[in-house]
Structure formats: structure tokens, C-alpha cells
Design an enzyme around this catalytic site. Sequence first.
Site, mmCIF file in Angstrom:
data_model
loop_
_atom_site.group_PDB
_atom_site.id
_atom_site.type_symbol
_atom_site.label_atom_id
_atom_site.label_comp_id
_atom_site.label_asym_id
_atom_site.label_seq_id
_atom_site.Cartn_x
_atom_site.Cartn_y
_atom_site.Cartn_z
ATOM 1 N N THR A 195 -32.857 -35.042 -22.689
ATOM 2 C CA THR A 195 -32.051 -35.326 -23.962
ATOM 3 C C THR A 195 -32.148 -36.780 -23.909
ATOM 4 O OG1 THR A 195 -30.017 -35.176 -25.115
ATOM 5 C CG2 THR A 195 -29.942 -34.858 -22.733
ATOM 6 N N LYS A 201 -36.733 -38.756 -24.307
ATOM 7 C CA LYS A 201 -37.681 -37.821 -24.886
ATOM 8 C C LYS A 201 -38.779 -38.753 -25.317
ATOM 9 C CE LYS A 201 -34.691 -34.414 -27.448
ATOM 10 N NZ LYS A 201 -34.167 -34.178 -28.425
#
Length: 285
Positions: free
Chosen positions: A61, A65
Amino acid sequence: MLKIAVIGDPIEHSMSPVVHGAALDALGVSYEYEKVRVTKGGLPEYIRHALDTGTDGFNLTMPHKVDILPYLADIDSEAEAFSSVNTVRIRDGKLYGFNTDAIGYELSLKQCGYEFAGRRVVILGAGGVVRTIALKAAMCGARRVCILNRTREKAEWICGEVRGKTGADMISEGFSADEIARQCASADILINATPLGMNGCKSRFETFDFMNSLPSGALVSDLIYNPYKTEFLAEGERRGHNIQNGLPMLIFQALAADEQYLDRKINMSDVYPAVLAAAQKRLNV
Ligand code: NAP
């Protein structure tokens, strides 16, 4: 024993351990699940740890990313299209990147009886997740996709990219109440992909009058699941619309990631109820 993890910063409130844990329990898979705070710049150290400990894969997360891209041996086409990876599978010491957010959203739509094909989709927000959802909507044959964002250039950029890749009818707008209302008048699916209304977010929508112009039968969808029913959803429901929060998307994107970790298809409808119950328990709903 499957060894998986979720990494990010912040990570304390991640629902990933609950969702993946419930899914793997329901599938009868024995597993170890790590939740690791990895700060910006910490990927090389974490990747060494993952390889040393025989980790099979991990979810990423914020803020990793995009930063993960240089470390990948290969990347699937959807993750590559917008250079955003939320799932890494490790095989033979090599990292393979996937993005399961868009398939997660598409499956959540199907679950409540909607689909992108032939629909007019209006998306509020133009952040990381909208890139993948807009591309998925276009690839699935949405009739038109409109992205409205406070920083209009970001909406324009996504529209340009998706139009270039798919030829879809894409429109970008700013975030004024008038612009939103005008687009809502021809929306079959309205998606809130901003953090407005999320627990911990100080800002709120100033008005929901824009929903007055939605055609009957339109779906009002919020990617937020905490609170479980945002004001956005409550206002949609009050006007007689079907509503859906972000929890089904969260669950389906996790199940799609588990398919990568397990190297096999999962019968998602079999495990979904157990995962939903575990997530709802964690959210106290
Ligand atoms: P992001 O990259 O940070 O983008 C946030 C977007 O919201 C930007 O377009 C931003 O506009 C807009 N925004 C932020 N504050 C705003 C305000 N006060 N007024 C108007 N617009 C505002 O976030 P993301 O990763 O795309 O995620 C978006 C939402 O989806 C979040 O609520 C996130 O929790 C949720 N989400 C849910 C799932 C799930 O599985 N259910 C998965 C991923 C994300 P600017 O461009 O102008 O800054």
C-alpha cells in the site's frame, strides 16, 4: 505453509491481515501473515528480508505502489498500464507484480448486479485507484467515463491515457457542484474515489444536491468502507438509489491477490461470506 505479508506506511489500521486470514482459513490453507511498516525508501531492505525468509508474496500500500517497479522481473499488463502494483508474487527469488484493485472493483460491481459494459460511469477523484478503475471501465466497454477532480489536470491526464490505450469516450471535469451535477444527470454508476467522508478525513462534501440529477436506477458507490455507510451513500439511498460501500472491493482485490499467492483460481463466492463476516466484525458493524 504459505508466507505472505502486507507492507506500507502507515500500516497499523490495515484490514489486509483480517481479510486474507479469513480467506485462507476458509480455504483450509495454513499460512503466516506479517504486517510490516516499511517507510518510503525501505523497499530494498524489506525485499532482502522477504527473500531471506522465503516469503511467497506481499501486498503493498502507500507509498510503495510505484516505487516497487524497478525491483520486478515482470509485471502484468493492467499493473503496467498505470505503473501501479498492489501485489507481488515471489517465485524462485524473482518478484512479479500485479494490480488487483480494478478487478476487485469490477467483481464488487457484478456482485450488486451492475457492470461497466454499456454504462455511463462518473468518478469523483483522480488518484491512484481511479487510474486502474477508469482503465478497467473502458476495457470492459463502458459507454462513457467521466472523471471529475479538484486538480483537473490529473483527471485530464488519466482520460488522455485511457483514451489512448482503449479509444474509449473519456471526459474530464473540475470538482464544482455544478460540474458534478451536470455529469450526474447522465450517470448509470457514480463512484466516490476521494477520501471525503472517510473516518479521519477532516473534509466533507459541501452538498449532495448533485445527486438530485441522477437517473433512477443509478448505482451510488463509495470506495470508503469506514464508516460503513458514508454520508455519500446515505444520501444516495435517501434518493432511492442502490448503494455499495468499498468493502466488497477490498475483499475481492484480496481474493484476487490470494489467487496469485496460491497459483490457482479460488471459488470466490464460497469464501466471500466468511471474509465479509470477519471484516464486519473488525469494523464493529
Ligand atoms: P489518492 O491517490 O490519494 O487520491 C485522492 C483523490 O481524492 C485525489 O483525486 C484528490 O484530489 C481527491 N481529494 C482529496 N482530498 C480532497 C478534497 N478535500 N476535496 C476534493 N477532492 C479531494 O487516493 P487513492 O489511492 O486513489 O484512493 C482514493 C479513495 O479510495 C480513498 O478513500 C481510499 O481509501 C479508497 N480506496 C479504497 C479501496 C478499497 O479496496 N475499497 C482501495 C483503494 C482505495 P487532488 O488530485 O486534487 O489532490
